[in-house]
Design a protein around this motif. Structure first.
Motif, mmCIF file in Angstrom:
data_model
loop_
_atom_site.group_PDB
_atom_site.id
_atom_site.type_symbol
_atom_site.label_atom_id
_atom_site.label_comp_id
_atom_site.label_asym_id
_atom_site.label_seq_id
_atom_site.Cartn_x
_atom_site.Cartn_y
_atom_site.Cartn_z
ATOM 1 N N THR A 1 -20.970 28.658 97.532
ATOM 2 C CA THR A 1 -22.079 29.084 98.397
ATOM 3 C C THR A 1 -22.428 30.564 98.254
ATOM 4 N N HIS A 2 -21.547 31.371 97.645
ATOM 5 C CA HIS A 2 -21.823 32.791 97.470
ATOM 6 C C HIS A 2 -22.163 33.082 96.014
ATOM 7 N N LYS A 3 -23.042 34.031 95.825
ATOM 8 C CA LYS A 3 -23.443 34.390 94.475
ATOM 9 C C LYS A 3 -22.289 34.988 93.684
ATOM 10 N N ASN A 4 -21.470 35.816 94.359
ATOM 11 C CA ASN A 4 -20.309 36.402 93.692
ATOM 12 C C ASN A 4 -19.126 35.469 93.882
ATOM 13 N N PRO A 5 -18.662 34.765 92.843
ATOM 14 C CA PRO A 5 -17.616 33.770 93.009
ATOM 15 C C PRO A 5 -16.226 34.338 93.251
ATOM 16 N N SER A 6 -16.029 35.623 93.059
ATOM 17 C CA SER A 6 -14.693 36.200 93.204
ATOM 18 C C SER A 6 -14.434 36.584 94.651
ATOM 19 N N LEU A 7 -13.191 36.420 95.084
ATOM 20 C CA LEU A 7 -12.774 36.830 96.416
ATOM 21 C C LEU A 7 -12.017 38.140 96.253
ATOM 22 N N THR A 8 -12.667 39.253 96.633
ATOM 23 C CA THR A 8 -12.185 40.577 96.243
ATOM 24 C C THR A 8 -11.115 41.142 97.168
ATOM 25 N N THR A 9 -10.971 40.639 98.384
ATOM 26 C CA THR A 9 -9.959 41.169 99.286
ATOM 27 C C THR A 9 -8.578 40.686 98.879
ATOM 28 N N ASP A 10 -7.548 41.389 99.403
ATOM 29 C CA ASP A 10 -6.168 40.992 99.099
ATOM 30 C C ASP A 10 -5.891 39.571 99.573
ATOM 31 N N ALA A 11 -6.296 39.273 100.808
ATOM 32 C CA ALA A 11 -6.078 37.932 101.346
ATOM 33 C C ALA A 11 -6.860 36.894 100.549
ATOM 34 N N GLY A 12 -8.079 37.239 100.150
ATOM 35 C CA GLY A 12 -8.889 36.309 99.365
ATOM 36 C C GLY A 12 -8.257 36.009 98.023
ATOM 37 N N PHE A 13 -7.749 37.044 97.345
ATOM 38 C CA PHE A 13 -7.104 36.824 96.047
ATOM 39 C C PHE A 13 -5.841 35.987 96.200
ATOM 40 N N PHE A 14 -5.071 36.261 97.257
ATOM 41 C CA PHE A 14 -3.839 35.501 97.473
ATOM 42 C C PHE A 14 -4.142 34.015 97.652
ATOM 43 N N TRP A 15 -5.099 33.683 98.518
ATOM 44 C CA TRP A 15 -5.397 32.276 98.772
ATOM 45 C C TRP A 15 -6.080 31.626 97.583
ATOM 46 N N GLN A 16 -6.833 32.410 96.808
ATOM 47 C CA GLN A 16 -7.462 31.873 95.614
ATOM 48 C C GLN A 16 -6.424 31.384 94.620
ATOM 49 N N ARG A 17 -5.287 32.087 94.526
ATOM 50 C CA ARG A 17 -4.238 31.698 93.594
ATOM 51 C C ARG A 17 -3.244 30.715 94.227
ATOM 52 N N PHE A 18 -2.814 30.999 95.451
ATOM 53 C CA PHE A 18 -1.756 30.201 96.070
ATOM 54 C C PHE A 18 -2.250 28.827 96.489
ATOM 55 N N SER A 19 -3.552 28.680 96.760
ATOM 56 C CA SER A 19 -4.076 27.388 97.196
ATOM 57 C C SER A 19 -3.973 26.331 96.110
ATOM 58 N N ILE A 20 -3.834 26.751 94.849
ATOM 59 C CA ILE A 20 -3.768 25.779 93.746
ATOM 60 C C ILE A 20 -2.442 25.030 93.745
ATOM 61 N N PRO A 21 -1.279 25.709 93.669
ATOM 62 C CA PRO A 21 -0.026 24.930 93.741
ATOM 63 C C PRO A 21 0.196 24.286 95.100
ATOM 64 N N LEU A 22 -0.405 24.876 96.154
ATOM 65 C CA LEU A 22 -0.259 24.306 97.488
ATOM 66 C C LEU A 22 -0.821 22.893 97.554
ATOM 67 N N LEU A 23 -1.805 22.587 96.718
ATOM 68 C CA LEU A 23 -2.375 21.239 96.659
ATOM 69 C C LEU A 23 -1.329 20.171 96.350
ATOM 70 N N PHE A 24 -0.268 20.573 95.636
ATOM 71 C CA PHE A 24 0.702 19.598 95.135
ATOM 72 C C PHE A 24 1.973 19.517 95.977
ATOM 73 N N VAL A 25 2.034 20.257 97.060
ATOM 74 C CA VAL A 25 3.204 20.192 97.944
ATOM 75 C C VAL A 25 3.416 18.789 98.507
ATOM 76 N N PRO A 26 2.351 18.035 98.891
ATOM 77 C CA PRO A 26 2.590 16.659 99.365
ATOM 78 C C PRO A 26 3.281 15.769 98.349
ATOM 79 N N GLY A 27 3.166 16.098 97.067
ATOM 80 C CA GLY A 27 3.876 15.336 96.058
ATOM 81 C C GLY A 27 5.379 15.476 96.162
ATOM 82 N N ALA A 28 5.843 16.576 96.755
ATOM 83 C CA ALA A 28 7.281 16.783 96.969
ATOM 84 C C ALA A 28 7.730 16.252 98.318
#
Length: 305
Positions: free
Chosen positions: A255-282
């Motif tokens: 929804t935003h023209k700039n696809p990057s999340l420039t804040t510290d919290a934004g960068f953290f969730w941008q990266r950490f949300s990917i492996p977090l998707l697979f936690v239910p598999g464990a």
């Protein structure tokens, strides 16, 4: 002075990004090992059990375990190593679009929603319409339908290599494979709960029912409905909680023209949300083992061999 401050801020941001990437990579590798271990143990335990679990729902559980093992072996190790290499500045980017990592992420991420949806549909038909469940929800038909749905999702993922715009692809993907299934999952849960809570008692018309019998039957229905809701909560709330951060990140990027999340919290969730998707598999195999006696006995017998 401004240049000095800017350089200091950039250096601090770079250190933070390196820490996040290292943590994310190590977490992905650890999660991969846990997923493979828990799911392989459960698969082996049920396969070697002399009283094998042969119901339709058990076959769907097995399919879920096999998909988890594939995700733990085919995506998470590569993603974890890529994150660590990026943190060490050996590589510059991870999960390019399109790429092997992005394609496997798309496929296994939607499987974490699609297979549980099959489980709820099977349970819903078993409680709402038992005759329909026995006639239609056979092991062969369910497994073929599951295979076809997974094949469709894999073909859709291959569209990313056809030159489709990344933002357009994500817009279609998150609504077809996440928004719609999660909404249908909630509807299915509500219908099943309502049916269990209000189902009628089958008795002969010649036998009158007392007020006490009707009240006892009503209380049993309420307990059964609450038990079902508890089981659904144990299995599917973790899936929703683990999926929600990644879903929000992707909606923001779309929804935003700039696809990057420039804040510290934004960068953290941008990266950490990917492996977090697979936690239910464990957590899924652990919940199955602790919640259902048949799985618990199978694992217990397998470990003691």
């Amino acid at each position: 002075m401004n240049n000095f401050t800017t350089e200091g801020s950039r250096e601090k941001l770079r250190k933070f990004e390196c820490i996040v990437l290292l943590f994310n990579g190590c977490f992905a590798l650890f999660l991969s090992a846990v997923i493979c271990l828990t799911n392989i143990v459960l698969i082996a335990a049920t396969a070697t059990n002399p009283h094998r679990l042969e119901k339709v729902i058990d076959k769907i559980h097995n399919a879920f375990c096999y998909i988890n093992v594939m995700a733990g072996a085919m995506f998470l190790p590569y993603f974890g190593v890529a994150e660590i290499l990026q943190a060490l500045e050996i590589t510059t980017t991870t999960i390019l679009f399109p790429s092997y990592l992005s394609s496997t992420l798309f496929f296994f991420a939607q499987s974490n929603v699609q297979v549980p949806l099959f489980i709820l549909i099977e349970r819903c038909t078993a409680f709402v319409s038992p005759h329909f469940n026995l006639r239609v929800m056979t092991k062969r038909k369910v497994l073929i339908t599951l295979f076809l749905s997974e094949s469709f999702s894999l073909l859709f993922v291959c569209l990313s290599f056809a030159g489709i715009n990344e933002r357009v692809f994500y817009t279609i993907y998150i609504h077809v494979f996440f928004s719609a299934p999660m909404l249908f999952l909630l509807i299915t849960t509500f219908v099943t709960y309502w049916k269990l809570k209000n189902r009628n008692r089958v008795v002969s018309n010649e036998i009158p029912q007392t007020v006490e019998q009707l009240e006892l039957h009503k209380k049993r229905n309420v307990r059964t409905a609450r038990k079902y809701l508890t089981i659904v909560t144990l299995f599917f709330v973790p899936i929703f909680l683990c999926m929600f951060p990644w879903y929000v990140v992707k909606v923001i990027e779309i929804t935003h023209k700039n696809p990057s999340l420039t804040t510290d919290a934004g960068f953290f969730w941008q990266r950490f949300s990917i492996p977090l998707l697979f936690v239910p598999g464990a957590t899924g195999p652990i919940t199955l083992t602790l919640r259902f006696e048949a799985y618990y006995n199978s694992v217990k017998r397998f470990i003691r061999r």
